[in-house]
Design a protein around this motif. Structure first.
Motif, short mmCIF file in Angstrom:
data_model
loop_
_atom_site.label_atom_id
_atom_site.label_comp_id
_atom_site.label_asym_id
_atom_site.label_seq_id
_atom_site.Cartn_x
_atom_site.Cartn_y
_atom_site.Cartn_z
N TRP A 96 -2.13 55.94 31.25
CA TRP A 96 -2.54 55.18 30.20
C TRP A 96 -3.98 54.46 30.68
O TRP A 96 -4.59 54.91 29.77
N LEU A 97 -4.16 54.16 31.57
CA LEU A 97 -4.97 53.20 31.77
C LEU A 97 -6.33 54.00 31.83
O LEU A 97 -6.73 53.70 31.62
N ARG A 98 -6.05 55.26 32.63
CA ARG A 98 -7.31 56.25 32.75
C ARG A 98 -7.30 56.54 31.57
O ARG A 98 -8.37 57.03 31.28
N ALA A 99 -6.81 57.12 30.47
CA ALA A 99 -7.18 57.58 28.90
C ALA A 99 -7.97 56.55 28.41
O ALA A 99 -8.54 57.31 27.68
N ARG A 100 -7.63 55.07 28.53
CA ARG A 100 -8.33 54.20 27.78
C ARG A 100 -9.60 53.35 28.47
O ARG A 100 -11.07 53.18 27.90
N LEU A 101 -9.92 53.58 29.66
CA LEU A 101 -11.22 53.72 30.46
C LEU A 101 -12.16 54.46 30.10
O LEU A 101 -12.81 54.27 29.86
#
Length: 312
Positions: A96-101
């Motif tokens: 989730w974090l990687r996708a938004r970053l």
């Protein structure tokens, strides 16, 4: 930009950590504004699930994934246990974090982190998240904020040194320790030594001797000596003084962080910095040293003494 091991362009930024009340959120806002004026595209990321009233707009908020009040209400946990759970949950949802970053590529990223000390001294979740960021081609430096008022209490300062050293060893990122709220230090009382003694962490035996003059700490002299030996044997801890309202002070921190994370600014940004600093001081700007901050502190102390004499 250079290509990294994760297949994307490198991204630079800061991981802002420190105990509650040290000024992390204020620092992120002030640093974001300062860097934007230099021409950097800045993105602020909130990784504190307990921070629900941000004073600045953030590009990414962990509140979209998990919040501390929800965790406490659902699982019946207290604030400390709930925060640890939130970080574990973030680690488990790293995708989730990687996708938004990905949307923040090309930005200089400021990560505002929680204030719970366990996260930086022995709990593994946040450290693992930061390790993932490195694999995703983020080149980060940890900016560890410590309230400057601890300098006025030798016992607390030794504690701060131990915490800072433990954090540096656990987080495993290039590290810049910062004494925050330097504009308020004169309100906390007179320092036992010059300011550079605290920022450069000079011979700490003097600090132990100063503590021994207090009847309470006299009984703990050997303990303090051993703690000081550990700190000096590693020889890692030093501090940069910071007043977020002083552009010279902000520039000094930026320079230290850029050196730590490997960021290199171009000629255009260098000219922007020189113009900004010239406007701030009314003349050509030269590197601001700890001495400049110390002079302000000493002047305020002298003024206070003069006022006391006049009252007498």
């Amino acid at each position: 930009m250079a290509e990294g091991g994760g297949g994307g362009s490198l991204a630079f930024g800061q991981v802002v950590i420190g105990p509650p009340g040290s000024g992390k959120t204020t620092y992120c806002g002030a640093m974001g504004e300062f860097l934007a004026r230099l021409g950097r595209s800045v993105a602020l990321v909130n990784l504190d699930p307990a921070n629900e009233a941000l004073p600045w707009p953030c590009a990414l908020d962990i509140g979209e994934l998990v919040t501390l009040p929800d965790v406490m209400a659902t699982l019946g946990l207290g604030p400390n246990g709930g925060l640890l759970y939130c970080m574990d949950y973030l680690e488990a949802n790293a995708d989730w974090l990687r996708a938004r970053l990905r949307a923040l590529r090309g930005h200089y990223v400021l990560f505002d982190c929680p204030g719970q000390l366990e996260l930086y001294t022995h709990h593994r979740a946040l450290r693992n998240v930061l390790a993932q960021l490195a694999k995703w081609d983020f080149r980060l430096a940890a900016v560890h904020l410590v309230d400057s008022h601890y300098c006025t209490d030798p016992g607390k300062f030794i504690s701060v040194l131990c915490t800072s050293l433990s954090t540096m060893l656990h987080v495993e990122l290039p590290h810049v320790n910062v004494l925050s709220k330097m504009d308020l230090i004169e309100q906390y009382g007179k320092l036992a030594f010059n300011l550079d003694y605290y920022t450069e962490v000079l011979d700490l035996s003097y600090l132990v001797d100063h503590l021994a003059s207090d009847p309470f700490f006299r009984n703990f002299r050997r303990l303090n000596e051993k703690l000081v030996e550990v700190i000096q044997d590693y020889s890692l801890v030093s501090f940069v003084p910071l007043n977020v309202q002083d552009k010279q002070s902000m520039r000094q921190v930026v320079q230290a962080v850029d050196k730590a994370n490997g960021y290199s600014f171009g000629d255009r940004e260098r000219r922007s910095l020189e113009a900004l600093m010239s406007a701030a001081v009314g003349a050509d700007f030269h590197f601001s040293s700890t001495l400049a901050v110390q002079e302000k502190y000493v002047q305020s102390q002298d003024k206070a003494v003069e006022e006391e004499v006049m009252d007498l």
